[in-house]
Design a protein around this motif. Structure first.
Motif, PDB file in Angstrom:
ATOM      1  N   ILE A 115       0.855  -1.195   0.000  1.00 43.60           N
ATOM      2  CA  ILE A 115       0.000   0.000   0.000  1.00 43.60           C
ATOM      3  C   ILE A 115       0.887   1.239   0.000  1.00 43.60           C
ATOM      4  O   ILE A 115       1.768   1.375   0.853  1.00 43.60           O
ATOM      5  CB  ILE A 115      -0.932   0.040   1.225  1.00 43.60           C
ATOM      6  CG1 ILE A 115      -1.838  -1.200   1.268  1.00 43.60           C
ATOM      7  CG2 ILE A 115      -1.783   1.313   1.215  1.00 43.60           C
ATOM      8  CD1 ILE A 115      -2.700  -1.278   2.522  1.00 43.60           C
ATOM      9  N   VAL A 116       0.645   2.133  -0.947  1.00 44.46           N
ATOM     10  CA  VAL A 116       1.285   3.441  -0.939  1.00 44.46           C
ATOM     11  C   VAL A 116       0.208   4.479  -0.665  1.00 44.46           C
ATOM     12  O   VAL A 116      -0.831   4.499  -1.336  1.00 44.46           O
ATOM     13  CB  VAL A 116       1.994   3.737  -2.272  1.00 44.46           C
ATOM     14  CG1 VAL A 116       2.379   5.204  -2.360  1.00 44.46           C
ATOM     15  CG2 VAL A 116       3.247   2.881  -2.409  1.00 44.46           C
ATOM     16  N   ILE A 117       0.438   5.313   0.351  1.00 51.93           N
ATOM     17  CA  ILE A 117      -0.483   6.398   0.663  1.00 51.93           C
ATOM     18  C   ILE A 117       0.085   7.669   0.062  1.00 51.93           C
ATOM     19  O   ILE A 117       1.183   8.112   0.434  1.00 51.93           O
ATOM     20  CB  ILE A 117      -0.691   6.556   2.178  1.00 51.93           C
ATOM     21  CG1 ILE A 117      -1.366   5.310   2.756  1.00 51.93           C
ATOM     22  CG2 ILE A 117      -1.549   7.777   2.474  1.00 51.93           C
ATOM     23  CD1 ILE A 117      -0.426   4.231   3.201  1.00 51.93           C
ATOM     24  N   ALA A 118      -0.627   8.234  -0.915  1.00 49.10           N
ATOM     25  CA  ALA A 118      -0.130   9.363  -1.700  1.00 49.10           C
ATOM     26  C   ALA A 118      -0.879  10.635  -1.336  1.00 49.10           C
ATOM     27  O   ALA A 118      -2.111  10.699  -1.459  1.00 49.10           O
ATOM     28  CB  ALA A 118      -0.284   9.084  -3.195  1.00 49.10           C
ATOM     29  N   GLY A 119      -0.138  11.643  -0.896  1.00 51.07           N
ATOM     30  CA  GLY A 119      -0.720  12.953  -0.611  1.00 51.07           C
ATOM     31  C   GLY A 119      -0.538  13.867  -1.806  1.00 51.07           C
ATOM     32  O   GLY A 119       0.511  14.504  -1.953  1.00 51.07           O
ATOM     33  N   ASN A 120      -1.543  13.932  -2.672  1.00 47.14           N
ATOM     34  CA  ASN A 120      -1.435  14.735  -3.900  1.00 47.14           C
ATOM     35  C   ASN A 120      -1.664  16.231  -3.592  1.00 47.14           C
ATOM     36  O   ASN A 120      -2.055  16.615  -2.506  1.00 47.14           O
ATOM     37  CB  ASN A 120      -2.452  14.232  -4.926  1.00 47.14           C
ATOM     38  CG  ASN A 120      -2.217  14.796  -6.306  1.00 47.14           C
ATOM     39  OD1 ASN A 120      -1.077  15.080  -6.687  1.00 47.14           O
ATOM     40  ND2 ASN A 120      -3.281  14.991  -7.069  1.00 47.14           N
ATOM     41  N   LYS A 121      -1.402  17.053  -4.588  1.00 43.37           N
ATOM     42  CA  LYS A 121      -1.580  18.505  -4.529  1.00 43.37           C
ATOM     43  C   LYS A 121      -0.606  19.165  -3.558  1.00 43.37           C
ATOM     44  O   LYS A 121      -0.940  20.165  -2.906  1.00 43.37           O
ATOM     45  CB  LYS A 121      -3.033  18.865  -4.179  1.00 43.37           C
ATOM     46  CG  LYS A 121      -4.050  18.268  -5.142  1.00 43.37           C
ATOM     47  CD  LYS A 121      -5.448  18.774  -4.900  1.00 43.37           C
ATOM     48  CE  LYS A 121      -6.446  18.141  -5.878  1.00 43.37           C
ATOM     49  NZ  LYS A 121      -7.824  18.635  -5.693  1.00 43.37           N
ATOM     50  N   SER A 122       0.607  18.615  -3.468  1.00 42.41           N
ATOM     51  CA  SER A 122       1.604  19.229  -2.597  1.00 42.41           C
ATOM     52  C   SER A 122       1.993  20.622  -3.091  1.00 42.41           C
ATOM     53  O   SER A 122       2.517  21.431  -2.322  1.00 42.41           O
ATOM     54  CB  SER A 122       2.841  18.340  -2.504  1.00 42.41           C
ATOM     55  OG  SER A 122       3.466  18.200  -3.779  1.00 42.41           O
ATOM     56  N   ASP A 123       1.737  20.915  -4.372  1.00 43.53           N
ATOM     57  CA  ASP A 123       2.051  22.238  -4.905  1.00 43.53           C
ATOM     58  C   ASP A 123       1.170  23.320  -4.286  1.00 43.53           C
ATOM     59  O   ASP A 123       1.526  24.504  -4.296  1.00 43.53           O
ATOM     60  CB  ASP A 123       1.884  22.247  -6.426  1.00 43.53           C
ATOM     61  CG  ASP A 123       0.502  21.779  -6.858  1.00 43.53           C
ATOM     62  OD1 ASP A 123      -0.259  22.583  -7.420  1.00 43.53           O
ATOM     63  OD2 ASP A 123       0.179  20.595  -6.636  1.00 43.53           O
ATOM     64  N   LEU A 124       0.016  22.931  -3.745  1.00 40.92           N
ATOM     65  CA  LEU A 124      -0.887  23.891  -3.105  1.00 40.92           C
ATOM     66  C   LEU A 124      -0.768  23.887  -1.587  1.00 40.92           C
ATOM     67  O   LEU A 124      -1.405  24.703  -0.908  1.00 40.92           O
ATOM     68  CB  LEU A 124      -2.347  23.573  -3.487  1.00 40.92           C
ATOM     69  CG  LEU A 124      -2.688  23.584  -4.982  1.00 40.92           C
ATOM     70  CD1 LEU A 124      -4.129  23.141  -5.190  1.00 40.92           C
ATOM     71  CD2 LEU A 124      -2.449  24.962  -5.581  1.00 40.92           C
ATOM     72  N   ALA A 125       0.032  22.961  -1.066  1.00 44.78           N
ATOM     73  CA  ALA A 125       0.055  22.753   0.381  1.00 44.78           C
ATOM     74  C   ALA A 125       0.690  23.911   1.151  1.00 44.78           C
ATOM     75  O   ALA A 125       0.413  24.106   2.337  1.00 44.78           O
ATOM     76  CB  ALA A 125       0.801  21.458   0.708  1.00 44.78           C
ATOM     77  N   THR A 126       1.540  24.699   0.505  1.00 46.75           N
ATOM     78  CA  THR A 126       2.185  25.797   1.217  1.00 46.75           C
ATOM     79  C   THR A 126       1.188  26.850   1.680  1.00 46.75           C
ATOM     80  O   THR A 126       1.391  27.515   2.696  1.00 46.75           O
ATOM     81  CB  THR A 126       3.245  26.470   0.316  1.00 46.75           C
ATOM     82  OG1 THR A 126       2.640  26.842  -0.928  1.00 46.75           O
ATOM     83  CG2 THR A 126       4.391  25.511   0.044  1.00 46.75           C
TER      84      THR A 126
END
Length: 262
Positions: A115-126
């Motif tokens: 299982i890979v847990i992927a946190g997408n949209k890191s470009d907006l996380a700031t």
């Protein structure tokens, strides 16, 4: 005739978190801001490794929970999972936890499934972060310590860590040795271009084992070859798998109840 090894990667997560964007960025190096709800899309590639053919299915599932039977079937027949949430949405992380609960309830072997847990949209996380990666890693590695899992943040928009998500799945699936730094001269060649379907035909290849013996060559170039942009599309039928194997059904019926997510 060459042997066939098969691995089916299933993407689960809430609506709008970017599951389809991750797959399309990985396979075709494309990205669009336009949102189209997914019902069920199947992508497939074949690779040759020595005398062995590796067949990789990538199943992109619906995020709106309107097709429970299709979700159960995809979970039952998966060899590996990618659980996708958006770093900008706490609710999407709760949805990932719910997806894991579904896996735990349906799969007796859930602790052995990659299982890979992927946190997408890191470009907006700031500026819009609602889920800290430390929160996710605490959940995975502290509350669920016996899982074969990895946590990564990524951005389908910026093509950040997208390839690493699939490398991690291959590593956890034991196709790609962990810690292998030699990513060239592996002898891997793509046999066929990718094709996508909105799922409806009977799949005659039933749940082949997702692991191969340790004496086979590393296939780190699988993700490098898969991300070429000249892939041609072929339509397939509407439903990717009509039934799980008898063995998988037995596993579902005997699923343990001793792991709780808090």
């Amino acid at each position: 005739m060459a042997d066939l090894e098969r691995i089916r990667l299933v993407l689960l997560g809430g609506a709008g978190v970017g599951k389809s964007s991750i797959v399309k960025r990985f396979l075709f190096k494309t990205y669009t801001d336009k949102y189209r709800a997914t019902v069920e899309d199947l992508y497939n590639r074949e690779y040759e490794l020595g005398g062995v053919t590796l067949k990789v299915d990538i199943l992109d599932t619906s995020g709106d929970m309107q097709f429970p039977a299709m979700r159960r079937l995809s979970i039952a027949t998966a060899h590996a999972f990618m659980l996708v949430y958006a770093s900008t949405s706490a609710q999407s992380f709760q949805c990932v936890q719910q997806c894991f609960e579904e896996i735990r309830e349906q799969r007796a072997d859930f602790q052995d499934v990659p299982i890979v847990i992927a946190g997408n949209k890191s470009d907006l996380a700031t500026t819009h972060r609602e889920v800290r990666v430390e929160e996710v890693t605490d959940w995975v590695y502290c509350e669920l310590p016996r899982l074969r899992a990895k946590v990564l943040e990524c951005s389908a928009r910026d093509d950040h860590n997208v390839k690493d998500l699939f490398k991690a799945l291959l590593s956890l699936s034991r196709f790609l040795p962990v810690g292998n730094s030699n990513e060239s001269n592996t002898g891997l060649k793509r046999r066929s271009s990718a094709y996508v379907s909105a799922s409806s035909s009977r799949n005659k290849n039933r749940n082949a084992s997702p692991s191969v013996s340790n004496d086979k060559k590393s296939i780190v170039e699988a993700v490098d070859v898969a991300s070429t942009s000249d892939a041609k599309l072929k339509p397939r039928s509407r439903s990717l798998i009509r039934r799980a194997s008898r063995k998988t059904k037995q596993q579902i019926n005997n699923a343990p109840e001793d792991c709780n997510v808090q």
